[in-house]
Design a protein around this motif. Structure first.
Motif, mmCIF file in Angstrom:
data_model
loop_
_atom_site.group_PDB
_atom_site.id
_atom_site.type_symbol
_atom_site.label_atom_id
_atom_site.label_comp_id
_atom_site.label_asym_id
_atom_site.label_seq_id
_atom_site.Cartn_x
_atom_site.Cartn_y
_atom_site.Cartn_z
ATOM 1 N N ALA A 185 0.653 -1.125 -0.169
ATOM 2 C CA ALA A 185 0.089 0.139 -0.024
ATOM 3 C C ALA A 185 0.901 1.154 0.007
ATOM 4 C CB ALA A 185 -0.919 -0.127 1.315
ATOM 5 N N ASN A 186 1.996 1.117 0.605
ATOM 6 C CA ASN A 186 2.924 2.498 0.530
ATOM 7 C C ASN A 186 3.830 2.427 -0.398
ATOM 8 O OD1 ASN A 186 4.148 4.263 2.282
ATOM 9 N ND2 ASN A 186 5.495 3.147 3.336
ATOM 10 N N GLY A 187 3.768 1.397 -1.439
ATOM 11 C CA GLY A 187 4.703 1.469 -2.575
ATOM 12 C C GLY A 187 6.215 1.563 -2.184
ATOM 13 N N TYR A 188 6.597 1.128 -1.040
ATOM 14 C CA TYR A 188 8.133 0.880 -0.605
ATOM 15 C C TYR A 188 8.181 -0.147 0.594
ATOM 16 C CZ TYR A 188 12.695 2.057 0.797
ATOM 17 O OH TYR A 188 14.147 1.895 0.711
ATOM 18 N N GLY A 189 9.188 -0.889 0.514
ATOM 19 C CA GLY A 189 9.372 -1.733 1.572
ATOM 20 C C GLY A 189 10.805 -2.390 1.217
ATOM 21 N N ARG A 190 11.377 -3.172 2.152
ATOM 22 C CA ARG A 190 12.615 -3.909 2.146
ATOM 23 C C ARG A 190 12.430 -5.024 3.343
ATOM 24 N NH1 ARG A 190 13.566 -1.274 -1.690
ATOM 25 N NH2 ARG A 190 15.329 0.248 -1.878
ATOM 26 N N ILE A 191 12.662 -6.183 2.807
ATOM 27 C CA ILE A 191 12.493 -7.514 3.516
ATOM 28 C C ILE A 191 13.867 -8.067 3.490
ATOM 29 C CG2 ILE A 191 11.199 -9.719 4.175
ATOM 30 C CD1 ILE A 191 8.804 -8.295 3.011
ATOM 31 N N ILE A 192 14.414 -8.294 4.661
ATOM 32 C CA ILE A 192 15.904 -8.940 4.638
ATOM 33 C C ILE A 192 15.754 -10.354 5.516
ATOM 34 C CG2 ILE A 192 18.199 -8.833 5.374
ATOM 35 C CD1 ILE A 192 17.480 -5.558 5.087
ATOM 36 N N ASN A 193 15.835 -11.442 4.908
ATOM 37 C CA ASN A 193 15.754 -12.646 5.721
ATOM 38 C C ASN A 193 17.602 -13.151 5.991
ATOM 39 O OD1 ASN A 193 13.013 -12.920 5.337
ATOM 40 N ND2 ASN A 193 13.259 -13.808 3.331
ATOM 41 N N ILE A 194 17.640 -13.653 7.147
ATOM 42 C CA ILE A 194 19.114 -13.978 7.522
ATOM 43 C C ILE A 194 19.076 -15.580 7.327
ATOM 44 C CG2 ILE A 194 21.095 -13.990 9.227
ATOM 45 C CD1 ILE A 194 20.128 -11.089 8.318
ATOM 46 N N GLY A 195 19.650 -15.992 6.314
ATOM 47 C CA GLY A 195 19.734 -17.421 5.973
ATOM 48 C C GLY A 195 20.981 -17.787 6.598
ATOM 49 N N SER A 196 21.749 -18.918 5.765
ATOM 50 C CA SER A 196 23.020 -19.181 6.455
ATOM 51 C C SER A 196 23.807 -20.155 5.276
ATOM 52 C CB SER A 196 22.700 -20.275 7.309
ATOM 53 O OG SER A 196 23.860 -21.258 7.612
ATOM 54 N N LEU A 197 25.093 -20.103 5.237
ATOM 55 C CA LEU A 197 25.960 -20.876 4.404
ATOM 56 C C LEU A 197 25.212 -22.316 4.355
ATOM 57 C CD1 LEU A 197 28.289 -21.099 2.542
ATOM 58 C CD2 LEU A 197 29.798 -21.500 4.477
ATOM 59 N N ALA A 198 24.798 -22.745 5.508
ATOM 60 C CA ALA A 198 24.481 -24.333 5.704
ATOM 61 C C ALA A 198 23.076 -24.410 4.735
ATOM 62 C CB ALA A 198 23.988 -24.451 7.239
ATOM 63 N N GLY A 199 22.275 -23.267 4.337
ATOM 64 C CA GLY A 199 21.340 -23.667 3.361
ATOM 65 C C GLY A 199 21.704 -23.659 1.989
ATOM 66 N N ARG A 200 23.191 -23.560 1.525
ATOM 67 C CA ARG A 200 23.660 -23.024 0.286
ATOM 68 C C ARG A 200 24.749 -24.155 -0.062
ATOM 69 N NH1 ARG A 200 22.777 -18.983 -2.869
ATOM 70 N NH2 ARG A 200 24.791 -17.698 -3.211
ATOM 71 N N ALA A 201 25.284 -24.938 0.973
ATOM 72 C CA ALA A 201 26.503 -25.773 0.805
ATOM 73 C C ALA A 201 26.421 -26.766 1.466
ATOM 74 C CB ALA A 201 27.907 -24.929 1.201
ATOM 75 N N MET A 202 27.271 -28.096 1.487
ATOM 76 C CA MET A 202 27.245 -29.014 2.464
ATOM 77 C C MET A 202 27.169 -28.622 3.797
ATOM 78 S SD MET A 202 27.367 -32.572 2.575
ATOM 79 C CE MET A 202 28.258 -32.932 1.089
ATOM 80 N N PRO A 203 26.265 -29.100 4.649
ATOM 81 C CA PRO A 203 26.248 -28.280 6.032
ATOM 82 C C PRO A 203 26.993 -29.097 6.898
ATOM 83 C CG PRO A 203 24.234 -29.641 5.728
ATOM 84 C CD PRO A 203 25.035 -29.737 4.399
ATOM 85 N N LEU A 204 28.183 -28.818 7.470
ATOM 86 C CA LEU A 204 29.150 -29.153 8.242
ATOM 87 C C LEU A 204 29.012 -29.221 9.558
ATOM 88 C CD1 LEU A 204 32.258 -28.485 6.071
ATOM 89 C CD2 LEU A 204 31.075 -30.523 5.950
ATOM 90 N N ILE A 205 28.308 -28.024 10.124
ATOM 91 C CA ILE A 205 28.513 -27.995 11.736
ATOM 92 C C ILE A 205 26.932 -27.946 12.071
ATOM 93 C CG2 ILE A 205 28.780 -26.238 13.461
ATOM 94 C CD1 ILE A 205 31.341 -25.301 11.816
ATOM 95 N N ALA A 206 26.006 -27.519 11.029
ATOM 96 C CA ALA A 206 24.524 -27.459 11.334
ATOM 97 C C ALA A 206 23.849 -28.914 11.248
ATOM 98 C CB ALA A 206 23.817 -26.413 10.549
#
Ligand code: NAD
Length: 262
Positions: free
Chosen positions: A144-165
């Protein structure tokens, strides 16, 4: 070249909501946005950390507000968001930072076959469904405001072989990348960007308790030769929240010191 602060609905500074803002990366994001002139609301689940954060930030009530809110409890989240809207008007920036990475008492990661359905569901609820709830709640007013910023904090563990998580954590963070892309596509025509920050090993209360051997081996995989800091993640969040990042959406940005997993 876009400059200045995002527009607000109330004529005052823009408002930011940060989940998990009482400590670690979230706390530094809160501090950074406060220093940048935003009004900042944050939620977390542990009263002692919330209290400590408020004492250390020492900002006036019209600039900083905190709530004991569990992001998995939709009613609590809605109540808190209503309260912020009544005080400050619409929220223009959302940072989905709250996350958990449960370990066993020996700090090792539970293997799939030892993981209960409840352990799996709790991590997915906090790390993935929490951001979904908040995006769904805040996106209509951003549109409605015509503006917004959404930032999600992901992790390397969601992009590569998870070694610690654990598998629940890796799956939740990989899911967050998908949610980021889907929300970015939906919201792009309305001036709302949605991005994901994927940190590697960052010094925080979440990584601190790991065994020395785990941290040594993690360090050996980072080309830059050190762990990241929460302040460095906060700088990136501040940039993504700014009008200067207006052409970046649906992106997942690594902040890993050059590590990209095994
Ligand atoms: N520290 C790292 O190395 C690292 C690496 C990659 C990704 N991350 C991600 O960054 C984010 C922050 O991590 P951190 O290291 O600062 O963690 P942390 O444990 O120090 O802080 C997490 C914060 O989230 C809050 N929180 C947890 N569950 C919640 C819930 N259900 N509702 C509301 N708040 C809740 C906690 O109260 C705390 O304030 C997380 O999403 C984490 O997965 C961290």
């Amino acid at each position: 070249m876009p400059t200045g602060k995002p527009k607000t609905t109330e004529g005052g500074p823009s408002s930011v909501l940060v989940t998990g803002g009482a400590r670690g990366i979230g706390f530094e994001i809160v501090r950074r946005f406060l220093n940048d002139g935003y009004r900042v609301a944050f939620v977390a689940t542990k009263a002692n950390y919330v209290q400590r954060a408020l004492e250390s930030l020492r900002a006036p009530e019209d600039r900083l507000c905190a709530g004991m809110v569990d992001v998995t409890q939709q009613n609590e989240v809605e109540r808190f968001v209503d309260q912020i809207r009544r005080r400050w008007g619409e929220i223009t920036v959302l940072v989905n930072n709250a996350g958990i990475s449960p370990k066993r008492v020996d700090q090792k990661v539970p293997w799939l076959s030892q993981m209960s359905q409840e352990e799996w569901a709790r991590v997915i609820d906090v790390n993935l469904s929490g951001p979904f709830t908040l995006i769904r709640l805040l996106a209509p007013s951003m549109i409605a405001n015509g503006y917004g910023r959404i930032i999600n904090i992901g992790s390397l563990a969601g992009r590569a072989m998870p070694l610690i998580a654990g598998p629940h954590y890796a799956a939740s963070k990989a899911g967050l990348i998908g949610l980021t892309r889907a929300a970015a596509r939906d919201l792009a025509p309305h001036g709302v960007t949605v991005n994901c920050i994927a940190p590697g090993r960052i010094l925080s209360d979440l990584t601190g308790p790991a065994e020395a051997a785990v941290n040594r081996s993690a360090l050996s995989r980072i080309p830059i030769g050190r762990f990241g800091t929460a302040e460095e993640v906060a700088h990136l969040a501040a940039f993504l929240a700014s009008p200067m990042a207006g052409f970046i959406t649906g992106a997942t940005i690594d902040i890993t010191g050059g590590e990209f997993g095994a």
